[in-house]
Motif scaffolding. Structure first.
Motif, PDB file in Angstrom:
ATOM      1  N   VAL A 452      -3.008   2.341  -4.554  1.00  0.00           N
ATOM      2  CA  VAL A 452      -2.974   3.803  -4.272  1.00  0.00           C
ATOM      3  C   VAL A 452      -2.393   3.895  -2.869  1.00  0.00           C
ATOM      4  CG1 VAL A 452      -4.129   5.753  -3.654  1.00  0.00           C
ATOM      5  CG2 VAL A 452      -5.005   4.487  -5.464  1.00  0.00           C
ATOM      6  N   TRP A 453      -1.168   4.615  -2.974  1.00  0.00           N
ATOM      7  CA  TRP A 453      -0.419   4.808  -1.619  1.00  0.00           C
ATOM      8  C   TRP A 453      -0.727   6.096  -0.978  1.00  0.00           C
ATOM      9  CZ3 TRP A 453       2.959   2.300  -5.563  1.00  0.00           C
ATOM     10  CH2 TRP A 453       3.036   0.767  -5.161  1.00  0.00           C
ATOM     11  N   ALA A 454      -1.267   6.042   0.047  1.00  0.00           N
ATOM     12  CA  ALA A 454      -1.736   7.347   0.686  1.00  0.00           C
ATOM     13  C   ALA A 454      -0.609   7.670   1.986  1.00  0.00           C
ATOM     14  CB  ALA A 454      -2.961   7.606   0.968  1.00  0.00           C
ATOM     15  N   THR A 456       2.247   7.216   1.554  1.00  0.00           N
ATOM     16  CA  THR A 456       3.342   6.343   1.724  1.00  0.00           C
ATOM     17  C   THR A 456       3.692   5.848   0.204  1.00  0.00           C
ATOM     18  OG1 THR A 456       4.461   4.086   2.491  1.00  0.00           O
ATOM     19  CG2 THR A 456       2.095   4.420   2.002  1.00  0.00           C
ATOM     20  N   ASP A 461       3.256  -6.219  -0.322  1.00  0.00           N
ATOM     21  CA  ASP A 461       3.102  -7.454   0.858  1.00  0.00           C
ATOM     22  C   ASP A 461       2.392  -8.446   0.296  1.00  0.00           C
ATOM     23  OD1 ASP A 461       2.906  -7.548   3.969  1.00  0.00           O
ATOM     24  OD2 ASP A 461       1.283  -8.400   3.238  1.00  0.00           O
ATOM     25  N   SER A 463       0.236 -10.164   1.110  1.00  0.00           N
ATOM     26  CA  SER A 463      -1.203 -10.390   1.294  1.00  0.00           C
ATOM     27  C   SER A 463      -2.080  -9.089   0.849  1.00  0.00           C
ATOM     28  CB  SER A 463      -1.598 -10.342   3.028  1.00  0.00           C
ATOM     29  OG  SER A 463      -1.437  -8.975   3.275  1.00  0.00           O
ATOM     30  N   SER A 464      -1.526  -8.375  -0.118  1.00  0.00           N
ATOM     31  CA  SER A 464      -2.001  -7.141  -0.692  1.00  0.00           C
ATOM     32  C   SER A 464      -2.097  -7.410  -2.259  1.00  0.00           C
ATOM     33  CB  SER A 464      -1.037  -5.963  -0.154  1.00  0.00           C
ATOM     34  OG  SER A 464      -1.450  -4.777  -0.959  1.00  0.00           O
ATOM     35  N   PRO A 465      -3.114  -7.253  -2.812  1.00  0.00           N
ATOM     36  CA  PRO A 465      -3.364  -7.475  -4.172  1.00  0.00           C
ATOM     37  C   PRO A 465      -2.448  -6.189  -5.068  1.00  0.00           C
ATOM     38  CG  PRO A 465      -5.328  -7.836  -3.072  1.00  0.00           C
ATOM     39  CD  PRO A 465      -4.594  -7.147  -2.187  1.00  0.00           C
ATOM     40  N   HIS A 481      -6.942 -12.555  -4.105  1.00  0.00           N
ATOM     41  CA  HIS A 481      -7.271 -12.431  -5.562  1.00  0.00           C
ATOM     42  C   HIS A 481      -5.899 -12.961  -6.614  1.00  0.00           C
ATOM     43  CE1 HIS A 481      -9.082  -9.456  -2.969  1.00  0.00           C
ATOM     44  NE2 HIS A 481     -10.077  -9.612  -4.157  1.00  0.00           N
TER      45      HIS A 481
ATOM     46  N   ASN B 117      -6.558  -6.297   4.052  1.00  0.00           N
ATOM     47  CA  ASN B 117      -5.472  -7.199   4.133  1.00  0.00           C
ATOM     48  C   ASN B 117      -4.451  -6.891   5.069  1.00  0.00           C
ATOM     49  OD1 ASN B 117      -6.511  -7.699   1.201  1.00  0.00           O
ATOM     50  ND2 ASN B 117      -5.699  -5.750   0.570  1.00  0.00           N
ATOM     51  N   PRO B 118      -4.101  -8.144   5.606  1.00  0.00           N
ATOM     52  CA  PRO B 118      -3.388  -8.035   6.871  1.00  0.00           C
ATOM     53  C   PRO B 118      -1.944  -7.982   6.669  1.00  0.00           C
ATOM     54  CG  PRO B 118      -3.903 -10.307   6.466  1.00  0.00           C
ATOM     55  CD  PRO B 118      -4.601  -9.472   5.387  1.00  0.00           C
ATOM     56  N   VAL B 119      -1.435  -6.824   6.159  1.00  0.00           N
ATOM     57  CA  VAL B 119       0.119  -6.568   5.745  1.00  0.00           C
ATOM     58  C   VAL B 119       0.817  -6.382   6.705  1.00  0.00           C
ATOM     59  CG1 VAL B 119      -0.667  -5.530   3.461  1.00  0.00           C
ATOM     60  CG2 VAL B 119      -0.296  -3.900   5.685  1.00  0.00           C
ATOM     61  N   ALA B 120       2.199  -6.901   6.883  1.00  0.00           N
ATOM     62  CA  ALA B 120       3.043  -7.173   7.931  1.00  0.00           C
ATOM     63  C   ALA B 120       3.872  -5.667   8.063  1.00  0.00           C
ATOM     64  CB  ALA B 120       4.134  -8.142   7.536  1.00  0.00           C
ATOM     65  N   TYR B 123       0.374  -0.414   8.564  1.00  0.00           N
ATOM     66  CA  TYR B 123      -0.597   0.459   7.602  1.00  0.00           C
ATOM     67  C   TYR B 123      -1.885  -0.470   7.531  1.00  0.00           C
ATOM     68  CZ  TYR B 123       4.125   1.665   5.780  1.00  0.00           C
ATOM     69  OH  TYR B 123       5.336   2.118   5.529  1.00  0.00           O
ATOM     70  N   ASN B 125      -4.841  -1.426   5.097  1.00  0.00           N
ATOM     71  CA  ASN B 125      -4.736  -1.651   3.632  1.00  0.00           C
ATOM     72  C   ASN B 125      -6.068  -2.388   3.205  1.00  0.00           C
ATOM     73  OD1 ASN B 125      -4.314  -3.863   1.686  1.00  0.00           O
ATOM     74  ND2 ASN B 125      -2.311  -3.104   1.477  1.00  0.00           N
ATOM     75  N   PHE B 126      -6.679  -1.781   2.322  1.00  0.00           N
ATOM     76  CA  PHE B 126      -7.851  -2.620   1.933  1.00  0.00           C
ATOM     77  C   PHE B 126      -7.902  -2.554   0.179  1.00  0.00           C
ATOM     78  CE2 PHE B 126     -10.434   1.237   0.486  1.00  0.00           C
ATOM     79  CZ  PHE B 126      -9.406   2.234   1.131  1.00  0.00           C
ATOM     80  N   THR B 127      -8.574  -3.559  -0.056  1.00  0.00           N
ATOM     81  CA  THR B 127      -9.024  -3.879  -1.563  1.00  0.00           C
ATOM     82  C   THR B 127     -10.520  -3.670  -1.999  1.00  0.00           C
ATOM     83  OG1 THR B 127      -7.011  -5.349  -1.651  1.00  0.00           O
ATOM     84  CG2 THR B 127      -8.665  -5.260  -3.497  1.00  0.00           C
ATOM     85  N   TRP B 260      -3.363   1.885   0.634  1.00  0.00           N
ATOM     86  CA  TRP B 260      -2.582   1.650   1.704  1.00  0.00           C
ATOM     87  C   TRP B 260      -2.473   3.029   2.398  1.00  0.00           C
ATOM     88  CZ3 TRP B 260       1.594  -2.037   2.677  1.00  0.00           C
ATOM     89  CH2 TRP B 260       1.614  -3.204   1.728  1.00  0.00           C
TER      90      TRP B 260
END
Lengths: 491, 265
Positions: A452-454, A456, A461, A463-465, A481, B117-120, B123, B125-127, B260
């Protein structure tokens, strides 16, 4: 320019603010006439070949191997041998070093890869240069760091590599999808047989030269090019322990059926029909940019594209007005031009699919808008398109078009937005635009989508699942993950 | 004069109620006439599960943990009855302890399975893990109580609703469990238990388009066929163990959602 140098007067304002061509040089790319199959660290001559082209000009670029069942078997055997002969028992810290090397070499050769990606796939150079390449290198760098830390990622689970991974990737982000597949697989100690998409094999083949420079042991990564037959041979091979597929939902389902009862591990990253939901209290100009990025990025050849715009009724008219005006400024054309926003459609087949679905939109009663733009004569092109007056039942609101085509629907309440957004067999991504924080979280909670992009859209990335709900597939790529699909656990 | 005991009618558990099979059929198991569920009973059970699932998932994790803990309380109170319907008191006690163990996971999963999540880029960002939706479970034949509890709790604690097919030969423990569930504050429809012939019910569940995941724990050789049917809507396939206890069992019925948001002034 001539208008600026009128003799005897101050420089006049030009009547036409067009951009001069700003082509990126192709000199950095050195293509071979023909490419074999990369198996066991060597180039093997295929029995059958086909030609790969530039979709922007239809110019032939190289002759490519069509890997047969026997070729795929050779590749799987090479991968198995490499797995058993040392790769799987190499300390994680040593595996990591290879991946770090690959990341660094991709950074060093980024321009070469970016130009080749745009040449073979049709995407604008500014995207391959600023998105695909940096992300691909970052992906290897990220997973390199995991290779010797797997026990911390999965405490008490004794993570072990799965074995040989068969990986099948799409044509929309050829090198980036290769990175998403290969980096976690190698970090976890697996070896790989990867099949690039039929229309975009060149960056994967150039990647073999990166492997050479990185001195990766032979057979750890094998690249077999070809069409669906090659993919099927890989899926059906008994020596493959895990299949990772990114592509259409139809093919994904066929693979899941094919693997039924086999015990092979499977991850699927399939289609999408993402809702991009715009509330009347959003930052309107930012939302318009987000909508444009959501659907016209990479010609809409994006599984998580925001292809359904859900506009709150109270903002519908100004939003669509601004959107149409913004569309007029999009520059469609030469993928290698640094000013190009929208490049070429990837293939004749995809163009045909887009045309067919757009035609269905007209026939079902939607209103079409395309900005005035001159499309090149040669090659595969489709103008950025917006459909208004779209009913939920229309095919353009239900089916994945995978092209620069946006369907606009409306809603009144947040509940209705959720109802409509979730009314799809897909569930890959979604977007929300509102300045109200509590509403963002309320929406994010209820949207049945993996990303879900809020405020944006289309951010990625390592590091982002990333991955889907429902018929958009299962398994995640990216982040901690993204390791799990490439591990088995001796719990 | 000895009193003639009242015998129980063994029925299905669907939507919090105890209906007979709409087909009117029964079969004999463990000396009792047990409802033999039909395709339409599966349909009703999936519908009940779908209707109940959002409310269960929407309850706070603390609340879900307490409701499942109460299920353990309800079984504890009937240990002798349960003991007669399975291998004995030990199986019942292990089942109760397993329910308690899983109940405690409800409010711990997001911290173990998700994170930031440590995005570059600028932002946040969480899961987070979320339930996959409606889960179909083919409960193992043996042990009749512990096997069912082992397969039922992982999807439940994560916020899914379940349609389970009980052990075909030994269904009475499942029906007894349904009675405990009915008094445990678990909302009606969150667990639906069907008794009947697995070969008849499993393909219907596997091909049902409103089922999100399929636990093939007891598929007994039919797994390939069921997995093929399940591909039609890309179901998540789980080969559940009979006697396992792990948070990863819960994770196999969860989706991961990543959110995000830009950071700015």
């Amino acid at each position: 320019m001539a208008e600026l140098d009128r003799p005897g007067g101050s420089p006049a304002v030009p009547s036409d603010w067009t951009y001069a061509p700003a082509p990126e040089s192709r000199d950095v790319v050195h293509l071979r006439d023909r490419y074999g199959l990369f198996i066991g660290g060597e180039w093997l001559e295929p029995s059958e070949t086909y030609e790969t082209i530039s979709p922007a000009t239809e110019e032939p670029l190289a002759v490519i191997g069509q890997a047969s069942v026997a070729d795929v078997d050779r590749a799987v055997v090479a991968a198995r041998t490499a797995f058993a002969d040392g790769w799987s028992s190499l300390p994680g810290s040593e595996r990591a070093k290879y991946l770090f090397r690959i990341a660094r070499i991709l950074q060093e050769r980024a321009r070469e890869f970016a130009v080749l990606e745009s040449l073979n796939g049709g995407k604008p150079i500014k995207e391959s240069r600023d998105v695909d390449l940096p992300l691909a290198a970052a992906h290897f760098f990220y997973y390199a760091g995991w290779a010797d830390k797997l026990e911390y990622a999965f405490p008490n689970r004794r993570p072990r590599p799965v074995g040989v991974a068969g990986q099948i990737i799409p044509w929309n982000f050829p090198l980036l999808m290769l990175a998403w597949k290969i980096a976690p697989a190698l970090a976890c100690g697996n070896t790989v047989v990867l099949k690039p998409a039929e229309t975009t094999p060149l960056t994967a083949l150039l990647f073999c030269d990166v492997l050479r420079q990185a001195e990766l042991p032979a057979g750890v990564v094998n690249i077999v090019t070809g069409d669906g037959r090659t993919g099927a041979a890989l899926v059906e091979h008994d020596g493959v322990d895990k299949i990772a597929f990114t592509g259409s939902t139809d093919v994904g389902k066929a693979i899941q059926r094919r693997l039924a009862g086999s015990g092979k591990k499977l991850t699927l990253e399939l289609g999408g029909k993402a809702a991009n939901i715009v509330f009347d209290d959003c930052a309107l100009d930012q939302a318009v940019e987000g909508i444009v990025n959501g659907i016209y990025f990479n010609q809409g050849h994006v599984c998580c594209a925001g292809s359904r715009l859900l506009a709150q009724e109270s903002i519908y008219e100004p939003l669509v007005e601004k959107l149409k005006r913004r569309l007029e400024t999009l520059r469609v054309g030469d993928p290698l031009d640094k000013n190009t926003d929208v490049g070429a459609i990837n293939s004749a087949m995809q163009l045909e699919k887009i045309r067919e679905l757009v035609e269905s939109g007209r026939e079902e009663g939607a209103e079409i808008y395309q900005p005035p733009c001159r499309l090149p004569e040669k090659g595969y092109w489709f103008a950025p398109t917006v459909f208004t007056n779209v009913a939920q039942s229309y095919r353009i609101a239900q089916e994945e078009i995978f092209g620069p085509v946006l369907s606009v629907l409306t809603f009144r309440t947040p509940e209705e937005a959720i109802e409509k957004a979730n009314n799809s067999p897909y569930g890959l991504s979604a977007g929300v635009w509102t300045e109200k924080g509590s509403r963002i979280l309320w929406m994010a909670q209820r949207l049945r989508a993996g990303v879900v992009w809020a405020n944006t859209f289309n951010r990625f990335d390592p590091s982002s699942p990333f991955g889907g709900y429902k018929e958009s597939g299962f398994g995640r790529e990216g982040g901690l993950h993204g390791l799990e699909p490439y591990l088995r656990f001796d719990e | 004069m000895t009193r003639l005991p009242i015998k129980k009618t063994y029925k299905l558990f669907v939507g919090g109620a105890f209906p007979r099979s709409e087909s009117g059929r029964t079969y004999e198991a463990e000396g009792q006439n047990v409802a033999r569920a039909s395709r339409k009973d599966v349909r009703d059970a999936v519908r009940a599960a779908r209707a109940a699932q959002p409310g269960w998932a929407g309850a706070t994790a603390y609340n879900r943990g307490q409701v499942l803990y109460r299920l353990a309380e309800m079984v504890e109170a009937r240990i002798p009855e349960f003991a007669e319907l399975c291998s004995g008191r030990d199986e019942v006690e292990r089942s109760i302890d397993r329910v308690v163990w899983y109940a405690g996971w409800a409010d711990k999963l997001p911290q173990v399975l998700g994170g930031a999540n440590p995005v570059a880029g600028p932002y946040f960002n969480f899961t987070i893990p979320e339930p996959t939706g409606v889960v179909a479970v083919l409960a193992p034949d043996e042990p009749p109580l512990l096997g069912l509890v082992t397969r039922l709790l992982p999807p439940l604690v994560g916020g899914n609703a379940v349609v389970a097919v009980a052990s075909e030969q030994r269904p009475l423990a499942a029906i007894e469990l349904a009675e405990a569930i009915a008094t445990s504050d678990l909302p009606g429809g969150v667990v639906n238990l069907l008794t009947g012939f697995r070969s008849e019910l499993a393909p219907v569940l596997a091909s049902h388009m409103d089922v999100n995941a399929l636990d093939l724990g007891a598929a007994n050789g039919a797994a390939a066929e069921l997995e093929q049917l399940a591909a039609e809507n890309v179901k998540r396939i789980v080969h559940g163990g009979v006697d396992v206890q792990s948070p990863w069992e819960i994770a196999s019925f969860l989706e991961l959602k990543t959110v995000w948001h830009p950071i700015g002034q």
